[in-house]
Design a protein around this motif. Sequence first.
Motif, PDB file in Angstrom:
ATOM      1  N   GLN A  20       2.742  -5.966   7.014  1.00  0.00           N
ATOM      2  CA  GLN A  20       1.442  -6.619   6.998  1.00  0.00           C
ATOM      3  C   GLN A  20       1.548  -7.943   6.273  1.00  0.00           C
ATOM      4  OE1 GLN A  20       1.521  -3.353   5.367  1.00  0.00           O
ATOM      5  NE2 GLN A  20       1.149  -2.346   7.326  1.00  0.00           N
ATOM      6  N   PHE A  21       0.648  -8.835   6.591  1.00  0.00           N
ATOM      7  CA  PHE A  21       0.568 -10.095   5.858  1.00  0.00           C
ATOM      8  C   PHE A  21      -0.860 -10.621   5.896  1.00  0.00           C
ATOM      9  CE2 PHE A  21       0.773 -14.830   6.037  1.00  0.00           C
ATOM     10  CZ  PHE A  21       1.033 -15.012   4.693  1.00  0.00           C
ATOM     11  N   ILE A  37       8.165 -22.823  14.702  1.00  0.00           N
ATOM     12  CA  ILE A  37       9.548 -22.517  14.337  1.00  0.00           C
ATOM     13  C   ILE A  37       9.716 -21.021  14.109  1.00  0.00           C
ATOM     14  CG2 ILE A  37      11.294 -22.826  12.529  1.00  0.00           C
ATOM     15  CD1 ILE A  37      10.100 -25.670  12.107  1.00  0.00           C
ATOM     16  N   ILE A  38      10.727 -20.441  14.738  1.00  0.00           N
ATOM     17  CA  ILE A  38      11.016 -19.008  14.561  1.00  0.00           C
ATOM     18  C   ILE A  38      12.104 -18.803  13.514  1.00  0.00           C
ATOM     19  CG2 ILE A  38      11.675 -16.866  15.735  1.00  0.00           C
ATOM     20  CD1 ILE A  38      10.901 -18.241  18.403  1.00  0.00           C
ATOM     21  N   LYS A  60       2.463 -22.128  13.491  1.00  0.00           N
ATOM     22  CA  LYS A  60       3.419 -21.452  12.619  1.00  0.00           C
ATOM     23  C   LYS A  60       3.684 -20.036  13.124  1.00  0.00           C
ATOM     24  CE  LYS A  60       2.478 -22.034   8.173  1.00  0.00           C
ATOM     25  NZ  LYS A  60       1.726 -22.322   6.894  1.00  0.00           N
ATOM     26  N   THR A  61       4.775 -19.461  12.622  1.00  0.00           N
ATOM     27  CA  THR A  61       5.062 -18.077  13.008  1.00  0.00           C
ATOM     28  C   THR A  61       5.068 -17.177  11.781  1.00  0.00           C
ATOM     29  OG1 THR A  61       7.455 -18.298  12.722  1.00  0.00           O
ATOM     30  CG2 THR A  61       6.575 -18.782  14.913  1.00  0.00           C
ATOM     31  N   ILE A  62       4.633 -15.964  12.000  1.00  0.00           N
ATOM     32  CA  ILE A  62       4.897 -14.865  11.074  1.00  0.00           C
ATOM     33  C   ILE A  62       6.036 -14.074  11.699  1.00  0.00           C
ATOM     34  CG2 ILE A  62       4.021 -12.605  10.347  1.00  0.00           C
ATOM     35  CD1 ILE A  62       1.738 -15.604  10.592  1.00  0.00           C
ATOM     36  N   VAL A  63       7.123 -13.874  10.952  1.00  0.00           N
ATOM     37  CA  VAL A  63       8.272 -13.119  11.475  1.00  0.00           C
ATOM     38  C   VAL A  63       8.465 -11.874  10.608  1.00  0.00           C
ATOM     39  CG1 VAL A  63      10.707 -13.183  12.087  1.00  0.00           C
ATOM     40  CG2 VAL A  63       9.338 -15.263  12.259  1.00  0.00           C
ATOM     41  N   PHE A  64       8.060 -10.729  11.150  1.00  0.00           N
ATOM     42  CA  PHE A  64       8.149  -9.476  10.372  1.00  0.00           C
ATOM     43  C   PHE A  64       9.536  -8.868  10.451  1.00  0.00           C
ATOM     44  CE2 PHE A  64       3.387  -9.224  11.004  1.00  0.00           C
ATOM     45  CZ  PHE A  64       3.078  -9.384   9.667  1.00  0.00           C
ATOM     46  N   ARG A  89       2.820 -26.750   6.148  1.00  0.00           N
ATOM     47  CA  ARG A  89       2.078 -27.011   7.391  1.00  0.00           C
ATOM     48  C   ARG A  89       2.990 -26.913   8.609  1.00  0.00           C
ATOM     49  NH1 ARG A  89      -0.901 -30.762   4.672  1.00  0.00           N
ATOM     50  NH2 ARG A  89       0.598 -32.404   5.142  1.00  0.00           N
ATOM     51  N   ARG A  90       4.224 -27.391   8.485  1.00  0.00           N
ATOM     52  CA  ARG A  90       5.148 -27.374   9.618  1.00  0.00           C
ATOM     53  C   ARG A  90       5.739 -25.990   9.858  1.00  0.00           C
ATOM     54  NH1 ARG A  90       6.785 -26.835  13.610  1.00  0.00           N
ATOM     55  NH2 ARG A  90       8.271 -27.980  14.889  1.00  0.00           N
ATOM     56  N   GLY A  91       5.620 -25.119   8.839  1.00  0.00           N
ATOM     57  CA  GLY A  91       6.129 -23.765   9.032  1.00  0.00           C
ATOM     58  C   GLY A  91       7.636 -23.664   9.063  1.00  0.00           C
ATOM     59  N   LYS A 132      11.462 -22.688   7.866  1.00  0.00           N
ATOM     60  CA  LYS A 132      11.993 -21.431   7.339  1.00  0.00           C
ATOM     61  C   LYS A 132      12.980 -21.662   6.195  1.00  0.00           C
ATOM     62  CE  LYS A 132       9.633 -19.045  10.362  1.00  0.00           C
ATOM     63  NZ  LYS A 132       8.384 -18.381   9.919  1.00  0.00           N
ATOM     64  N   HIS A 185       6.902 -16.816   6.010  1.00  0.00           N
ATOM     65  CA  HIS A 185       5.441 -16.941   6.068  1.00  0.00           C
ATOM     66  C   HIS A 185       4.777 -16.407   4.799  1.00  0.00           C
ATOM     67  CE1 HIS A 185       6.474 -12.888   7.558  1.00  0.00           C
ATOM     68  NE2 HIS A 185       5.390 -12.544   6.901  1.00  0.00           N
ATOM     69  N   GLU A 186       5.459 -15.561   4.081  1.00  0.00           N
ATOM     70  CA  GLU A 186       4.851 -14.943   2.891  1.00  0.00           C
ATOM     71  C   GLU A 186       4.608 -15.937   1.770  1.00  0.00           C
ATOM     72  OE1 GLU A 186       6.284 -11.023   1.595  1.00  0.00           O
ATOM     73  OE2 GLU A 186       7.655 -11.112   3.307  1.00  0.00           O
ATOM     74  N   GLU A 227      -4.266  -6.834  -0.809  1.00  0.00           N
ATOM     75  CA  GLU A 227      -3.829  -8.180  -0.417  1.00  0.00           C
ATOM     76  C   GLU A 227      -2.345  -8.260  -0.092  1.00  0.00           C
ATOM     77  OE1 GLU A 227      -5.063 -10.790  -3.609  1.00  0.00           O
ATOM     78  OE2 GLU A 227      -3.056 -10.732  -4.467  1.00  0.00           O
ATOM     79  N   ALA A 263       0.899  -5.408   1.167  1.00  0.00           N
ATOM     80  CA  ALA A 263       1.324  -4.021   1.399  1.00  0.00           C
ATOM     81  C   ALA A 263       2.693  -4.043   2.041  1.00  0.00           C
ATOM     82  CB  ALA A 263       0.330  -3.307   2.308  1.00  0.00           C
ATOM     83  N   GLN A 276       6.011  -1.301   3.206  1.00  0.00           N
ATOM     84  CA  GLN A 276       6.435   0.081   3.367  1.00  0.00           C
ATOM     85  C   GLN A 276       7.875   0.103   3.838  1.00  0.00           C
ATOM     86  OE1 GLN A 276       3.590  -0.893   5.444  1.00  0.00           O
ATOM     87  NE2 GLN A 276       2.172  -0.417   3.795  1.00  0.00           N
TER      88      GLN A 276
END
Lengths: 285, 285, 285, 285
Positions: free
Chosen positions: A39-40, A234-235, A281-285, B212-214, B216, B244-245, C35, C37, C39
């Motif tokens: 989660q984020f 960006i990934i 932007k990307t979230i990369v889990f 902003r540019r995201g 890594k 992203h965190e 805010e 989490a 796992q």
Amino acid sequence: MSAKRTYTFAFDCPDRVGIITRTAGLFASHGGWVEEASQFSDEESNRFFSRMVVRAETLPFDIEVLKRKVEPLAQEMSMNWRLVDSDQLKRVVLMCSKGSHCMTDLLDRWKTGDLVCDIACVISNHEDLRSLVEWYGIPFEYVPVDKDNKAAGFAKTEQLIDEYRADCIVLARYMQILPQNLCEKYRHKVINIHHSFLPSFIGAKPYHQASRRGVKLIGATCHYVTEDLDEGPIIEQDVARVSHEQSVDDLVRLGKDVEKTVLARGLRNHLEDRVLVYGNKTIVF
Amino acid sequence: MSAKRTYTFAFDCPDRVGIITRTAGLFASHGGWVEEASQFSDEESNRFFSRMVVRAETLPFDIEVLKRKVEPLAQEMSMNWRLVDSDQLKRVVLMCSKGSHCMTDLLDRWKTGDLVCDIACVISNHEDLRSLVEWYGIPFEYVPVDKDNKAAGFAKTEQLIDEYRADCIVLARYMQILPQNLCEKYRHKVINIHHSFLPSFIGAKPYHQASRRGVKLIGATCHYVTEDLDEGPIIEQDVARVSHEQSVDDLVRLGKDVEKTVLARGLRNHLEDRVLVYGNKTIVF
Amino acid sequence: MSAKRTYTFAFDCPDRVGIITRTAGLFASHGGWVEEASQFSDEESNRFFSRMVVRAETLPFDIEVLKRKVEPLAQEMSMNWRLVDSDQLKRVVLMCSKGSHCMTDLLDRWKTGDLVCDIACVISNHEDLRSLVEWYGIPFEYVPVDKDNKAAGFAKTEQLIDEYRADCIVLARYMQILPQNLCEKYRHKVINIHHSFLPSFIGAKPYHQASRRGVKLIGATCHYVTEDLDEGPIIEQDVARVSHEQSVDDLVRLGKDVEKTVLARGLRNHLEDRVLVYGNKTIVF
Amino acid sequence: MSAKRTYTFAFDCPDRVGIITRTAGLFASHGGWVEEASQFSDEESNRFFSRMVVRAETLPFDIEVLKRKVEPLAQEMSMNWRLVDSDQLKRVVLMCSKGSHCMTDLLDRWKTGDLVCDIACVISNHEDLRSLVEWYGIPFEYVPVDKDNKAAGFAKTEQLIDEYRADCIVLARYMQILPQNLCEKYRHKVINIHHSFLPSFIGAKPYHQASRRGVKLIGATCHYVTEDLDEGPIIEQDVARVSHEQSVDDLVRLGKDVEKTVLARGLRNHLEDRVLVYGNKTIVF
């Protein structure tokens, strides 16, 4: 990573109390075993992002039923969501030019099971890699894209992508700029590897630019292609150390290792539905 | 590295046959023991770069005599050259603002002998770090640089730099842009740490730009200051992985580690005369 | 990272369906805003690990009440658990010897708010760093640990640790081996930085060992101290590149940067309750 | 790197005044253009190491004459030396087992000219990679090495290596231990890639060992094979970051990227005669 069948649920929605409880609870209420959960909460946008992987065998119904059960919650929470079945391999179209380093690398990862997908075909504007690709048993489509004939080339390209029912297009050092309509049609499904540490050295001949600037690290960037050249989300990125001793040719050679590794990592994350795009932007889990 | 007295000879000149032989031979003919030697031939510019470290005790004369013996060869070869004595510590003026991470780091390295130099004084436009600096026994000069009064502030700064006879000026997260005349007067002697991986994110608030540019990876760049902001020759760079965190605040915090390490490495190389500038690039031996 | 008050709930328990739902649900049912989490399901041990951060202000009661509400669930799920209040800063006792690099680094991070804790005191078997520590306003306790008098030294050390009510003990290049009873008493609360990439080069003089073996990278390891020297659970590691050019003295110098960075990262993770120990391994969320 | 013909002169000898002058002078006296030169003085052993690359076209005679001119100097200075011609490609025998990642990588680098050598043949104890190898036009020799029949297998292996006139043998994840006589016969010519950061995790199943120990980085080591398993001189190493999330299978997968990159770098350095062995360590210029 388990090789068992799984369903991956990825979503984002406005942040609020109880999202985890409600979504995890939906799976749990049917006995669904969540084997991965991430989660984020983005404080800036007040948006919540999550990815959960459920073991298919622990649910008493198939993915279509599960989708119907997810729908009301998704609507209530205003989710962007997807629910994908690990048994439904994504169909990937690889596009390349003359350079073999990324292709050799991707094909070996695919053949040995490290990249789990179907490679539908390879499209190239040069014949150079046909024999390599065909050795792997993959159809090779030669589509020349001449200066004077770009429209026809890309029309043919689009037709092939449609015919091969691509879920994902990978530009593995394909040296042409895709037309805007194709980028839009396959939004967040076209993955490119750019041979610089973006946003440095956008555009052509980034290693020449890097050499002129005298940087001490070179890099590569895996990103989704958008209508703005080299500006998409960006990934993955990485770098390699260089010094005054390296000529432009050396940078090109050293850069190949970064390019192929970064592309493979980015593609793998995409294939496992680990990448969520929000804004640019990307979230990369 | 030996703690014995050494003379370091660093030069560049048009490339030709016999440069190594002639320069190494000059030292050898007087019994000079070369304990380190580095060379680089730049094919593009057809220029030769070298750095040699000779043990002082093995020569039958002092550095002034040696200089006179080097001069004819240097002239014949059209060398840019310097010959420096390890016993003549460089006089460094540190400039800082409120942030302590680079200063704490540099001062500890200096006190423990990892950075071999004299720190002549610290100049700051804020009083925050006075007590820390004075704990190390180093003069602290407070020179406010107000928006409305920049010229006076920099005139005072220049006067202090002259009075303290600086060989080298280090902008250790000094948040002001030095005036052009100072950059020119101390050409290739003013070292800055920029908190991005240049040429990405030039100018103000690079961590905000990076967020902003995201990207890594975030980075830092140690470079010589020239009249073009953040465009001077790069001495050293490094990066740290982010995701992203990380909020902008997190990037600022994580970036500090890269900044202080990169600045210390770059400064050390400068102090040991390992850095040769040619055009807008550096050779770092 | 939010600077608002939070409660962090960290636990592990046998894996089963519904753990996330139940624990997240407990917070949600009282309006608690999660805010962060994380796992992790360890397939090998069939064990579940999690860390959740809840905004205190969103709950209608204090942490003591929350603990009572967690207890039945924790018991039912056979959890190892802790629930900590961000306003209750951990009390840290730093131990050092003569070397200043880790101490300077930690103290600056603490003073600037990057390490959020109370530093109760510094204990050292040498007087060298007293003045530095006291400059930061922290009590400095000199406890000599002589070859012939180790037992008395460590008895005094233990007494001080108790008096200062330490929650956490950091061996910041403290060159003595703690007695076994102290390791056991403060199990998973004593953090050491070892100057090698463990399990390589256990014990004394690791840089000498590294130089003899001719490795191309040196490293540092932050780990919990157990009764087995350098064998405790690893929290964080990193490396730096070296070559034949570096003498043992150079390795020592270059290693300092890795040591201080790795120690700071490991300690920060510990202070934020991101580290869960299971067997001899850590989960770091 | 220039593609022009060059002679590489690599040597080590007892350190003394004038070695650079004498050796560089020998080339210069015949008009030889030195395009790369590296030196290293090891203070501990009082030994001098150097590698010089001379443009063949600038010398008025061939390499055999040059060797005769070098001989007296080499004798006087008690050098271990070699002088190699860039036009005489080294003959490499690759040995592999079932895993394809290193082989695919090496073969692509070879085909695209990044690894400059002749690949004489591939020897494997499994048939799995035959088709891949033959696609590249390289002879594939299947030599089973059964538990009960090792001696015969290695006798055949040795015979093939001799017949193919190998200058260099690369164990590209060949899962057998070479017999001692072969190691001695091809001393400092057999290159192995070990899938751990040596000296950690010597021997079998290093990723399992790494997982059990809970390290936060995994690595790979390219080294010369000696009679002591995994104890030979290290040429190159690198690492990749891992966490509790990675299973042993994940470590194996992530490790492949490190293995293939480290092996390619080490082999390249060997092929360019950049590696000098002294005792159990390497100098890599």
